[in-house]
Scaffold this motif. Sequence first.
Motif, PDB file in Angstrom:
ATOM      1  N   ASP C  55       0.814  -1.221   0.000  1.00  0.00           N
ATOM      2  CA  ASP C  55       0.000   0.000   0.000  1.00  0.00           C
ATOM      3  C   ASP C  55       0.845   1.266   0.000  1.00  0.00           C
ATOM      4  OD1 ASP C  55      -1.996  -1.752   0.043  1.00  0.00           O
ATOM      5  OD2 ASP C  55      -2.742  -1.286   2.072  1.00  0.00           O
ATOM      6  N   GLN C  58       2.648   1.942  -3.544  1.00  0.00           N
ATOM      7  CA  GLN C  58       1.878   2.040  -4.787  1.00  0.00           C
ATOM      8  C   GLN C  58       1.685   3.473  -5.264  1.00  0.00           C
ATOM      9  OE1 GLN C  58      -2.257   1.618  -4.827  1.00  0.00           O
ATOM     10  NE2 GLN C  58      -2.475   1.495  -2.610  1.00  0.00           N
ATOM     11  N   ASN C  71      -1.445  -8.807  -1.857  1.00  0.00           N
ATOM     12  CA  ASN C  71      -2.609  -8.238  -2.528  1.00  0.00           C
ATOM     13  C   ASN C  71      -3.560  -9.294  -3.059  1.00  0.00           C
ATOM     14  OD1 ASN C  71      -1.655  -5.657  -2.086  1.00  0.00           O
ATOM     15  ND2 ASN C  71      -0.423  -5.684  -3.954  1.00  0.00           N
ATOM     16  N   TYR C 253     -12.664  -1.951  -6.883  1.00  0.00           N
ATOM     17  CA  TYR C 253     -11.498  -1.527  -6.091  1.00  0.00           C
ATOM     18  C   TYR C 253     -11.078  -0.107  -6.434  1.00  0.00           C
ATOM     19  CZ  TYR C 253     -10.910  -6.225  -4.317  1.00  0.00           C
ATOM     20  OH  TYR C 253     -11.108  -7.407  -3.693  1.00  0.00           O
ATOM     21  N   GLN C 259     -12.210   5.128  -1.518  1.00  0.00           N
ATOM     22  CA  GLN C 259     -10.763   5.178  -1.751  1.00  0.00           C
ATOM     23  C   GLN C 259     -10.387   4.221  -2.864  1.00  0.00           C
ATOM     24  OE1 GLN C 259      -8.263   3.879   1.477  1.00  0.00           O
ATOM     25  NE2 GLN C 259      -6.452   4.267   0.204  1.00  0.00           N
ATOM     26  N   TYR C 261      -7.929   1.549  -4.526  1.00  0.00           N
ATOM     27  CA  TYR C 261      -6.833   0.638  -4.181  1.00  0.00           C
ATOM     28  C   TYR C 261      -6.213   0.160  -5.492  1.00  0.00           C
ATOM     29  CZ  TYR C 261      -9.484   0.668   0.166  1.00  0.00           C
ATOM     30  OH  TYR C 261     -10.160   1.062   1.274  1.00  0.00           O
ATOM     31  N   LEU C 264      -4.627  -3.328  -5.364  1.00  0.00           N
ATOM     32  CA  LEU C 264      -5.627  -4.391  -5.301  1.00  0.00           C
ATOM     33  C   LEU C 264      -6.344  -4.534  -6.653  1.00  0.00           C
ATOM     34  CD1 LEU C 264      -7.164  -3.878  -1.755  1.00  0.00           C
ATOM     35  CD2 LEU C 264      -5.433  -5.524  -2.500  1.00  0.00           C
TER      36      LEU C 264
END
Lengths: 367, 376, 298
Positions: C55, C58, C71, C253, C259, C261, C264
């Motif tokens: 996280d 990224q 992930n 995602y 949010q 991701y 992900l």
Amino acid sequence: MSTTTLGTTAKSLVLESLHKRYESRGREPFHAVKGIDLHIEPGELVALLGPSGCGKTTTLRMIAGLETVTSGDIRIGDRSIPDLPPGKRDVGVGFESYALYPPLDVRGNLTYGLRARGVKDADTRVRAIAERLEMTDLLGLRPAGLSSGQKQRVALARALVRNPPVLLLDEPLSHLDAAQRQRVRRELKVLQREFGYTTIVVTHDQLEALSLADRLAVMDAGIIQQFGTADEIFDDPANRFVADFVGEPKINLAEGVVERTGVVRVGRDGALATASRAPAGTAVTVGVRPQDARVAVGEEPSVPGEVVVYEDLLEFGLATVRVEGLDASLVVQTPADVRWRRGDAVRLAAPPQRVYLFEPEGGARLR
Amino acid sequence: MASVSIDHVSKTYGSGSSAVRALEDVDLSIEDGEFFVVLGPSGAGKTTLLKSVAGLVEVEAGDVRIDGTSMEGVEPYHRNVAMAFESYALYPQKTVFDNLASPLRSGRTGRYSAEQQRQRIEAVTTTLGIDHLLKRFPRELSNGQRQRVALGRVLVRPADVYLLDEPLSHLDAKLRAAMRAELKQLGEMSRTTSLYVTHDYQEALALGDRIAVLRSGRVVQVGTPEQIWREPVDTFVAKALGQPEINLFEVEASGDRLRGAGGALELPAPAHLELPGGRARVGVRPRDLALGAPGGADALHLRGRVVLAERLGRLMEFSVRVGGQDGGEDVIVVADSDAGAREGELVDLHLPLTNVHVFAAGPAGEETVRLGGAAR
Amino acid sequence: MLRERGPEVALARELTPGQKRVTPASVVADLAILAWFVFSLFPLVWMVLLALKNDADQTSTYFRFSPTTANFGTVLSQRGQDLTSVDFGQAMLTSVLNCAGAVLVSLVVGIPAAYAAGRWKFKGSEDLMFQMLSFRFAPELMVIVPLFVIYNTLGVFDTKLGMVWVLQLVTMPLVVWILRSYFQDLSPELEQAALLDGYTRRRAFLTVALPLVRPGIAAAALLAFIFAWNNYLFPLILTDSAATTVTVAVTKYLGGGGQAYYNLTAAAALLGALPPLVLALTIQRYLVRGLSFGAVKA
């Protein structure tokens, strides 16, 4: 039509111990042409005749410059050509597939090569050749609109229009039907004589080669098996391959033993007189052409057999004759006025000079 | 076994402006046990004719009768006919054995136990000389071998009629001659009614009990090989048989003689024939002409110069220019290789009138009917 | 003359047309191909890298890379479901069922249709084929609103049956058009031979024609599966949660819960690309054409 625009000064073409080996990494080298010596007189028409894979096309491509020479020499007149690019060799090539340029019309196809060489009187020459080949009405057409006979004509015209001293033709008649083939064949021969090109024709068709060529080179396995006139090739074959490859229907081949000089035993109780001087006791392969076989007369040596099939073709007949002690039947061509029937018992013979003997191994002729 | 009659059959492919007439009022009757050959150039409708009998194309007019029974609306698998396709049509995913077993396993050609199937296949493949290929797939065979398998699939089963579509056409000249002799032998042995289609006149002459000549979907002539050869109904049939082609000359009557080729050709005018306008075409086969001293008064004469002598195996083919340098015509003559004529020589040609065909005159390029022989 | 030069020279002259020569033009061409290669592969590489990042890494503007496979686990776990309110594993399964169903329907109906279209010409047959293809011209957006209404009315909204039905619209034209050309390449004389051997038309089709187009069926089925798998718009609008597919699940995602991701998303997308990839690799060998070689004359 004037001879200044058509026709050529014939030159001799000489091949000297010509070899072609294909070598590529990781594979067995392939020896396609194994030393060819050929001396072709100015203005002569020679046929390279052989089955596919015998090296005839490779030889032609080496002369044309489309294939490199592994070793040996090619001379046109007294000029050695293996180091020259194809365009500078003074050879005209007619391809089997015609290889016409589809976007150009016939006139364009004919002038293309001339313009590339900066020839001034290109149009005059094209008109002259078109008139001679009776194809002036085709000049404006595209190749796609032509019949195969017409394409053949255009391809020939394109090879001729440059007045090459040497003309190479690859299977020139293969795409034509039987009637066209006969006509174009005669035409080709007349043209070739008229203009005097030294010409090589590559073909797998023995009848075409016999009828067209002044001399034939019969090839097999990269080697010239025999080089001679049609008469020599047909009536005096050098070995079993030549006898077998040339002639239709195929020559009859049978195992035999020489009984005494001049007589050979065939089958269980047959015998034939032969001009061969092979000594008594020699095991041989006997060859007799269907056209040479005939009914025996009197007490002469003969082969008894039974007709199992008789085909009456009106111009002549073809009999398939079973002979006791032979695996394969014999084929006999009978003249138009003779009719046989299935089941007939016949005694066959042939002129002694047309009964050929070959070594069973290798097939060399025993004279 | 059965007779086949093809009654006024017509067939057109496509419609409107793109319609192609494949068969036009074809009327043939083939007797029980006859080997019947249909001869014609490509595009004459030969394959369509076979497929009409097989029920693979629907005819639009006329009827096909097998053994007297109309085949209208009868499915191909109920007709009990076997066909060898020009393209062989072997099942690529099956071995030679399974290809040959296919008609025996369908249940419509009779019931066969596995053992009976094996026996039949063995018998046929031995005759055809392909018994060593049974485990191969079609792609592993040469054209000649595929040809034999296709033929085997026909012969392995009982059928009323055999339909054979150019079965020798993809073979080279030598293999073709050998296979032709084999076929002749098979035909004589099995005596199953056969309809055989070809463009090769030698096959037609060698194999046919009778021959039908087909041109642009129409039957031009039907007869025995002898009849078709000796009395061709028109110039088309005359040209279709014989290689090299028959020589044709335009002639005109002058007195009691017919003359042509600028006077180089002459023969007595046939009194038994009516020549419209005193003009006709004379047909002479290249092999009938003899080289040498002129024959008697009742023969056809030609005189000319040999322009080309070509060797054709044991024979020679001479092109002889008759009727002067300009406007002359070339006559093709076939003679034995020891006939002895050389290029450039003047030669005399002659043949008995019995072998001279007289056709009606007509515009160049048009086929005309035969009026008769020059001698009665 | 060559003879005097010895064997090395003779070998050097073996260069025939078609063999490779190094020229400035060929170097430029090679470089151009290389550039295109990098350009087309770069997004894929980026995706793989992103899927392996944690996280923290990224969103960093510097390239920091400490690979982790966490992930993938997250996407398939309860936490993933909590973040997006979609069970990703369930979505995968739904996608497989939807696509398999659509392909199956397309094959069962499409193979006979393709055979008929390839073998028989009748009035309007070409128009019919063209009309079928024209389904693929129109943007899906054009029909999505009426479809939504119809699906709601019929009660197939958010059901697998509804998805199979709509995806079949995508795959059917593909199957019919591909297989028609396979059947057309097959000589009709093979089936005619079977008819004369005594087989009915149905058995001739089943035992002769069908086995020979197997490679075509494999190719058509694979392509149809991939097209159905990649479809996004239909499941987006016509499903909610019960029949939602991988393509929709992946995008959840990207901000479903407020949010985004990215790592992900990348991991989910890679997982979603696996089934078609595996399928393509397993049936690859059936894709080779040429079974029919040797059936008819060359």
